[in-house]
Enzyme design. Structure first.
Site, mmCIF file in Angstrom:
data_model
loop_
_atom_site.group_PDB
_atom_site.id
_atom_site.type_symbol
_atom_site.label_atom_id
_atom_site.label_comp_id
_atom_site.label_asym_id
_atom_site.label_seq_id
_atom_site.Cartn_x
_atom_site.Cartn_y
_atom_site.Cartn_z
ATOM 1 N N ARG A 126 0.797 -1.222 0.000
ATOM 2 C CA ARG A 126 0.000 0.000 0.000
ATOM 3 C C ARG A 126 0.832 1.276 0.000
ATOM 4 O O ARG A 126 0.582 2.198 -0.770
ATOM 5 C CB ARG A 126 -0.890 0.066 1.252
ATOM 6 C CG ARG A 126 -2.234 -0.554 1.103
ATOM 7 C CD ARG A 126 -2.677 -1.061 2.457
ATOM 8 N NE ARG A 126 -1.752 -2.087 2.881
ATOM 9 C CZ ARG A 126 -1.891 -3.363 2.556
ATOM 10 N NH1 ARG A 126 -2.940 -3.748 1.888
ATOM 11 N NH2 ARG A 126 -1.003 -4.259 2.925
ATOM 12 N N THR A 127 1.817 1.331 0.884
ATOM 13 C CA THR A 127 2.526 2.603 1.053
ATOM 14 C C THR A 127 3.283 2.958 -0.223
ATOM 15 O O THR A 127 3.164 4.069 -0.742
ATOM 16 C CB THR A 127 3.471 2.527 2.270
ATOM 17 O OG1 THR A 127 2.693 2.139 3.403
ATOM 18 C CG2 THR A 127 4.124 3.866 2.548
ATOM 19 N N LYS B 44 26.054 -3.043 -0.114
ATOM 20 C CA LYS B 44 27.522 -3.047 -0.245
ATOM 21 C C LYS B 44 28.195 -2.289 0.899
ATOM 22 O O LYS B 44 29.408 -2.183 0.949
ATOM 23 C CB LYS B 44 27.928 -2.356 -1.550
ATOM 24 C CG LYS B 44 27.439 -3.010 -2.811
ATOM 25 C CD LYS B 44 28.057 -2.260 -4.005
ATOM 26 C CE LYS B 44 27.293 -2.499 -5.274
ATOM 27 N NZ LYS B 44 27.643 -1.509 -6.308
ATOM 28 N N HIS C 113 5.476 5.741 11.375
ATOM 29 C CA HIS C 113 4.891 5.648 10.038
ATOM 30 C C HIS C 113 3.925 6.836 9.900
ATOM 31 O O HIS C 113 2.709 6.673 9.911
ATOM 32 C CB HIS C 113 4.157 4.306 9.911
ATOM 33 C CG HIS C 113 3.791 3.917 8.519
ATOM 34 N ND1 HIS C 113 3.828 4.787 7.443
ATOM 35 C CD2 HIS C 113 3.371 2.716 8.025
ATOM 36 C CE1 HIS C 113 3.436 4.147 6.368
ATOM 37 N NE2 HIS C 113 3.161 2.896 6.676
ATOM 38 N N ARG D 211 11.266 3.599 3.147
ATOM 39 C CA ARG D 211 10.970 2.628 4.223
ATOM 40 C C ARG D 211 12.222 1.787 4.463
ATOM 41 O O ARG D 211 12.914 1.412 3.517
ATOM 42 C CB ARG D 211 9.808 1.732 3.809
ATOM 43 C CG ARG D 211 9.598 0.568 4.758
ATOM 44 C CD ARG D 211 8.339 -0.190 4.460
ATOM 45 N NE ARG D 211 7.158 0.587 4.817
ATOM 46 C CZ ARG D 211 5.917 0.116 4.786
ATOM 47 N NH1 ARG D 211 5.694 -1.131 4.393
ATOM 48 N NH2 ARG D 211 4.896 0.868 5.131
HETATM 49 C C1 NCD Z 1 1.781 -1.087 8.122
HETATM 50 C C2 NCD Z 1 3.293 -0.970 8.252
HETATM 51 O O1 NCD Z 1 4.026 -1.204 7.287
HETATM 52 O O2 NCD Z 1 3.700 -0.575 9.338
HETATM 53 N N1 NCD Z 1 1.371 -1.322 6.793
HETATM 54 C C3 NCD Z 1 1.109 -0.239 5.995
HETATM 55 O O3 NCD Z 1 1.975 0.542 5.683
HETATM 56 N N2 NCD Z 1 -0.169 -0.041 5.651
HETATM 57 C C4 NCD Z 1 1.169 -2.040 9.067
HETATM 58 C C5 NCD Z 1 1.728 -3.430 9.152
HETATM 59 O O4 NCD Z 1 2.594 -3.822 8.378
HETATM 60 O O5 NCD Z 1 1.258 -4.148 10.021
#
Ligand code: NCD
Length: 321
Positions: free
Chosen positions: A71-72, A100, A149, A121
């Protein structure tokens, strides 16, 4: 003098986002959160494919995703593409020079020359800040390990506003792995800017970190901790379910013991008489039964959809568009 004071106050409450990093919801004032949410609402028709808008022509987003994401990453990418911009992707640690031994600081310095904005991320807490220290362009935290997040918390807040008409006055249950769930940390920091009551529902060993509790205390937010989802359902206006974060467990047996500790299904909603709005950052791995999906107040898929408009708004703000 009065005018001067008023200006200083406005400046403190609302920064100019152009050029800013978005690393933590702790950094956001209530005014800034409300401003971001109202900008996101303006983008909803574009995100929902009812309108086109060529706001990002010639703009490049670098999406550096060193940890799994659906999703993100996709909603950042969709947000940029639908606004007419372009996207560069790095997916997985194995496909990057970080493998590396390159420092994130150096990666930041380098990507600065390739793109206009970064969404990132990474499995380590603080990693996004390290890269942002190297990059001169805006960096948006898409999840740093068990840390934060912030864009998820903002889209969660947008969803509460759209589903419930506002955030003040809500009784919100945060359920599941509150220790390792970074969405919960960012959401708790964000909600502490509003007049809410929190019910923290988790097994004892997966309770919210002390830092989060201290922040809530300091902000004057009332909260209670419980291990009973059933009790929380009887009183909550919003139930925010989360999965037990398997990848953060050192002991697989401990995960197996805890993974099904909370399961929300229609029978439990009926038993408790709950009319709560049900949210989840997704992915769900059993903690919300599929039989919930047709309920009018099951908001989790709409919530994921809201992420596009929210990320459009954030990209526009940090790029000064
Ligand atoms: C979340 C995350 O990555 O922290 N997912 C997301 O970005 N919607 C929640 C999760 O992974 O549980």
């Amino acid at each position: 003098m009065k005018v001067y004071k008023a200006q200083v106050l406005t400046y403190c409450l609302m920064r100019n986002f152009a050029g800013s990093d978005i690393l933590s919801t702790k950094d956001l004032t209530r005014e800034e959160i409300e401003f971001i949410l109202s900008r996101a609402e303006e983008f909803l028709p574009v995100a929902r494919k009812q309108k086109t808008l060529n706001l990002m022509e010639g703009v490049v987003l670098a999406a550096l995703f060193y940890e799994p994401s659906t999703r993100t990453r996709l909603s950042f990418e969709t947000a940029m593409l639908r606004l007419g911009g372009k996207v560069l992707n790095v997916i997985g640690l194995d496909n990057s020079s970080v493998k590396k031994g390159e420092t994130l600081y150096d990666t930041g310095k380098m990507v600065d020359g390739y793109a206009d904005v970064i969404a990132m991320r990474h499995p380590a807490v603080g990693s996004v800040k390290e890269l942002a220290d190297g990059a001169g362009i805006p960096v948006i935290n898409g999840g740093d390990g068990t840390g934060e997040h912030p864009t998820q918390a903002l889209l969660d807040a947008l969803t509460m506003k759209l589903e419930r008409g506002g955030i003040d006055g809500l009784k919100i249950a945060l359920v599941g792995d509150l220790k390792n769930g970074r969405t919960v940390h960012s959401l708790a920091f964000l909600l502490s800017r509003f007049k809410v009551q929190l019910i923290l529902v988790s097994p004892k060993q997966l309770g919210v970190p002390e830092e989060v509790k201290e922040f809530l205390h300091f902000s004057g937010i009332g909260f209670e901790e419980t291990e009973s989802l059933e009790d929380a359902l009887k009183v909550a206006d919003v139930v925010y379910m989360t999965r037990i974060q398997k990848e953060r467990f050192a002991d697989p047996a401990e995960y197996e013991r805890l993974k099904d500790v909370f399961v929300l299904d229609r029978a439990l909603m009926e038993k408790t008489g709950s009319k709560a709005t049900v949210m989840h950052p997704l992915p769900r791995v059993g903690e919300i039964n599929n039989d919930m999906d047709d309920l009018a107040n099951a908001a989790y898929f709409r919530q994921a959809q809201n992420g596009i408009a929210l990320r459009m708004a954030l990209l526009a703000l940090v790029l000064g568009r």
